[in-house]
Design an enzyme around this catalytic site. Structure first.
Site, PDB file in Angstrom:
ATOM      1  N   GLY A  13       0.821  -1.213   0.000  1.00  0.00           N
ATOM      2  CA  GLY A  13       0.000   0.000   0.000  1.00  0.00           C
ATOM      3  C   GLY A  13       0.847   1.251   0.000  1.00  0.00           C
ATOM      4  O   GLY A  13       0.496   2.261   0.614  1.00  0.00           O
ATOM      5  N   GLY A  51      13.281   4.831  -7.548  1.00  0.00           N
ATOM      6  CA  GLY A  51      14.092   3.676  -7.937  1.00  0.00           C
ATOM      7  C   GLY A  51      13.513   2.470  -7.228  1.00  0.00           C
ATOM      8  O   GLY A  51      12.846   2.620  -6.204  1.00  0.00           O
ATOM      9  N   VAL A  59      -3.403  -7.168  -1.654  1.00  0.00           N
ATOM     10  CA  VAL A  59      -2.829  -8.014  -0.587  1.00  0.00           C
ATOM     11  C   VAL A  59      -3.834  -9.023  -0.025  1.00  0.00           C
ATOM     12  O   VAL A  59      -3.436  -9.971   0.656  1.00  0.00           O
ATOM     13  CB  VAL A  59      -2.228  -7.177   0.578  1.00  0.00           C
ATOM     14  CG1 VAL A  59      -1.038  -6.353   0.110  1.00  0.00           C
ATOM     15  CG2 VAL A  59      -3.288  -6.314   1.250  1.00  0.00           C
ATOM     16  N   ASN A  85       1.380  -2.451   5.335  1.00  0.00           N
ATOM     17  CA  ASN A  85       0.764  -1.139   5.543  1.00  0.00           C
ATOM     18  C   ASN A  85      -0.584  -0.979   4.833  1.00  0.00           C
ATOM     19  O   ASN A  85      -1.400  -0.156   5.241  1.00  0.00           O
ATOM     20  CB  ASN A  85       1.758  -0.081   5.034  1.00  0.00           C
ATOM     21  CG  ASN A  85       1.105   1.271   4.829  1.00  0.00           C
ATOM     22  OD1 ASN A  85       0.878   2.006   5.789  1.00  0.00           O
ATOM     23  ND2 ASN A  85       0.779   1.601   3.588  1.00  0.00           N
ATOM     24  N   TYR A 180     -13.198  -2.124  11.165  1.00  0.00           N
ATOM     25  CA  TYR A 180     -11.838  -1.558  11.133  1.00  0.00           C
ATOM     26  C   TYR A 180     -11.115  -1.875  12.452  1.00  0.00           C
ATOM     27  O   TYR A 180      -9.967  -2.334  12.456  1.00  0.00           O
ATOM     28  CB  TYR A 180     -11.925  -0.040  10.915  1.00  0.00           C
ATOM     29  CG  TYR A 180     -10.582   0.663  10.774  1.00  0.00           C
ATOM     30  CD1 TYR A 180      -9.872   0.591   9.576  1.00  0.00           C
ATOM     31  CD2 TYR A 180     -10.033   1.399  11.824  1.00  0.00           C
ATOM     32  CE1 TYR A 180      -8.656   1.238   9.432  1.00  0.00           C
ATOM     33  CE2 TYR A 180      -8.812   2.045  11.685  1.00  0.00           C
ATOM     34  CZ  TYR A 180      -8.127   1.966  10.486  1.00  0.00           C
ATOM     35  OH  TYR A 180      -6.909   2.603  10.351  1.00  0.00           O
ATOM     36  N   ALA A 183     -10.194  -5.548  12.806  1.00  0.00           N
ATOM     37  CA  ALA A 183      -9.042  -5.883  11.962  1.00  0.00           C
ATOM     38  C   ALA A 183      -7.753  -5.390  12.610  1.00  0.00           C
ATOM     39  O   ALA A 183      -6.742  -6.116  12.654  1.00  0.00           O
ATOM     40  CB  ALA A 183      -9.215  -5.264  10.572  1.00  0.00           C
TER      41      ALA A 183
HETATM   42  N1  NAD Z   1      -4.048   7.917   8.348  1.00  0.00           N
HETATM   43  C1  NAD Z   1      -4.306   7.556   9.590  1.00  0.00           C
HETATM   44  O1  NAD Z   1      -4.755   8.364  10.421  1.00  0.00           O
HETATM   45  C2  NAD Z   1      -4.051   6.139  10.038  1.00  0.00           C
HETATM   46  C3  NAD Z   1      -4.117   5.881  11.417  1.00  0.00           C
HETATM   47  C4  NAD Z   1      -3.872   4.586  11.865  1.00  0.00           C
HETATM   48  C5  NAD Z   1      -3.587   3.578  10.973  1.00  0.00           C
HETATM   49  N2  NAD Z   1      -3.560   3.858   9.641  1.00  0.00           N
HETATM   50  C6  NAD Z   1      -3.269   2.739   8.757  1.00  0.00           C
HETATM   51  O2  NAD Z   1      -2.139   3.050   7.955  1.00  0.00           O
HETATM   52  C7  NAD Z   1      -2.228   2.367   6.712  1.00  0.00           C
HETATM   53  C8  NAD Z   1      -2.048   3.356   5.581  1.00  0.00           C
HETATM   54  O3  NAD Z   1      -3.082   4.324   5.649  1.00  0.00           O
HETATM   55  P1  NAD Z   1      -2.999   5.747   4.927  1.00  0.00           P
HETATM   56  O4  NAD Z   1      -3.522   6.733   5.876  1.00  0.00           O
HETATM   57  O5  NAD Z   1      -1.672   5.928   4.322  1.00  0.00           O
HETATM   58  O6  NAD Z   1      -4.116   5.515   3.807  1.00  0.00           O
HETATM   59  P2  NAD Z   1      -4.113   5.998   2.273  1.00  0.00           P
HETATM   60  O7  NAD Z   1      -5.508   5.793   1.829  1.00  0.00           O
HETATM   61  O8  NAD Z   1      -3.504   7.345   2.136  1.00  0.00           O
HETATM   62  O9  NAD Z   1      -3.140   4.945   1.532  1.00  0.00           O
HETATM   63  C9  NAD Z   1      -3.439   3.563   1.540  1.00  0.00           C
HETATM   64  C10 NAD Z   1      -2.784   2.908   0.330  1.00  0.00           C
HETATM   65  O10 NAD Z   1      -3.058   1.496   0.413  1.00  0.00           O
HETATM   66  C11 NAD Z   1      -3.448   1.040  -0.875  1.00  0.00           C
HETATM   67  N3  NAD Z   1      -4.303  -0.144  -0.741  1.00  0.00           N
HETATM   68  C12 NAD Z   1      -5.577  -0.207  -0.289  1.00  0.00           C
HETATM   69  N4  NAD Z   1      -6.036  -1.453  -0.349  1.00  0.00           N
HETATM   70  C13 NAD Z   1      -5.034  -2.221  -0.828  1.00  0.00           C
HETATM   71  C14 NAD Z   1      -4.914  -3.598  -1.127  1.00  0.00           C
HETATM   72  N5  NAD Z   1      -5.934  -4.446  -0.942  1.00  0.00           N
HETATM   73  N6  NAD Z   1      -3.736  -4.060  -1.595  1.00  0.00           N
HETATM   74  C15 NAD Z   1      -2.681  -3.220  -1.818  1.00  0.00           C
HETATM   75  N7  NAD Z   1      -2.767  -1.883  -1.571  1.00  0.00           N
HETATM   76  C16 NAD Z   1      -3.919  -1.403  -1.082  1.00  0.00           C
HETATM   77  C17 NAD Z   1      -4.212   2.205  -1.486  1.00  0.00           C
HETATM   78  O11 NAD Z   1      -4.300   2.110  -2.904  1.00  0.00           O
HETATM   79  C18 NAD Z   1      -3.369   3.397  -1.007  1.00  0.00           C
HETATM   80  O12 NAD Z   1      -2.318   3.692  -1.913  1.00  0.00           O
HETATM   81  C19 NAD Z   1      -3.578   1.644   6.730  1.00  0.00           C
HETATM   82  O13 NAD Z   1      -3.391   0.308   7.143  1.00  0.00           O
HETATM   83  C20 NAD Z   1      -4.366   2.413   7.764  1.00  0.00           C
HETATM   84  O14 NAD Z   1      -5.392   1.644   8.336  1.00  0.00           O
HETATM   85  C21 NAD Z   1      -3.767   5.104   9.154  1.00  0.00           C
END
Ligand code: NAD
Length: 273
Positions: A13, A51, A59, A85, A180, A183
């Site tokens: 991701g 790169g 995933v 991620n 959520y 998970a």
């Molecule tokens: N932003 C927050 O506040 C926050 C807080 C806690 C945890 N998280 C976790 O961090 C991680 C990243 O979140 P983010 O904020 O960068 O979100 P984001 O939406 O900015 O980026 C997520 C990326 O994951 C990719 N993705 C989604 N489903 C996918 C799949 N099935 N296979 C491969 N790629 C996939 C998307 O295309 C995207 O590029 C997530 O697991 C999220 O739950 C985020």
């Protein structure tokens, strides 16, 4: 400094948000990168910029994950760091859930201020479809398992490696959707169990549990933002580097005594241990 010099890292991701920033900092610290995303464009674009190899794969699809790691093994011959991620919080176009998450807590506060009782309810779980439940678990929990399993096939014989799983404070506190949070809580349990299992092979497994961070994932939190900032002692959302540098630390040899741990950059929203 090259805290990750000579290391080969796969980040899932990583086409956007936290994953992309982790990739940038890993690169800056000397790592060779594999950028995964469900979006082929996003994976290739960042791989061109930094790169490294861009691989599109969902995933939650174990066959696609197997093929991705087979490519990693044949093209890199080694894997030192896996960052699980990939994830999402709101299904695209789910305006109803977004409206409730934004508006209900504020309405409940107003009702309390008016002397109560609270008469507005979130009701996310009672309205959740089977598909909403399964997709959330599939991407976060199945995805973390599928990628870890394939990574271990490379790391086990190396007798070294490091896995970082993306949890969330929501896995501990609850909030947002119960799918959520389930998970994310599952990811924390998986992290601890796997950490114990593979420690004898010299592999470390840890989790990050970010608080609210500015990315596309949190963009829909508009009305709720003020309330969340008020509940956060630092009174702000985190930025992407607040998580990326924590990932660099966990991936580096500086964290050589860390396994089975949850590192939680969250501005004080949750304080523990
Ligand atoms: N932003 C927050 O506040 C926050 C807080 C806690 C945890 N998280 C976790 O961090 C991680 C990243 O979140 P983010 O904020 O960068 O979100 P984001 O939406 O900015 O980026 C997520 C990326 O994951 C990719 N993705 C989604 N489903 C996918 C799949 N099935 N296979 C491969 N790629 C996939 C998307 O295309 C995207 O590029 C997530 O697991 C999220 O739950 C985020």
């Amino acid at each position: 400094m090259a805290r990750l010099g000579g290391k080969k890292a796969l980040i899932t991701g990583a086409g956007a948000g936290l994953g992309a920033q982790i990739a940038r900092r890993f690169k800056q610290e000397g790592a060779e990168l594999v950028i995964n995303d469900i979006s082929d464009d996003a994976a290739r674009k960042l791989a061109r910029e930094l790169g490294g190899i861009g691989i599109a794969a969902d995933v939650s699809d174990s066959n696609a994950v197997r093929e991705m790691f087979a490519r990693v093994e044949s093209e890199l011959g080694q894997l030192d760091i896996l960052v699980n991620n990939a994830g999402f919080a709101f299904k695209p176009g789910d305006q109803e859930t977004i409206n409730r998450v934004n508006e209900v807590p504020l309405k409940q506060l107003a009702e309390l201020e008016a002397g109560g009782p609270v008469q507005t309810h979130l009701d996310l779980t009672v309205d959740m479809t089977d598909q909403d439940w399964h997709r959330m678990i599939a991407v976060h929990l199945d995805g973390t398992f599928f990628c870890s399993r394939e990574a271990l096939k490379i790391m086990n014989p190396q007798l070294s490696g490091c896995i970082i799983n993306m949890g969330s404070i929501m896995g501990t506190t609850g909030g947002m959707g119960s799918n959520y949070c389930a998970a994310k809580a599952g990811i924390l349990g998986f992290t601890r169990s796997l950490a114990r299992e593979v420690v004898s092979r010299g592999i470390r497994v840890n989790a990050l549990a970010p608080g609210f961070i500015d990315t596309e994932l949190t963009e829909p939190l508009v009305a709720a933002r003020t309330l969340i900032e008020a509940q956060t002692p630092m009174r702000r959302f985190g930025d992407r580097d607040d998580i990326a540098w924590a990932a660099v630390y966990l991936a580096s040899d500086e964290a050589k005594f860390m396994t089975g741990q949850v590192l939680s950059p969250n501005g004080g929203y949750v304080m523990s241990q």
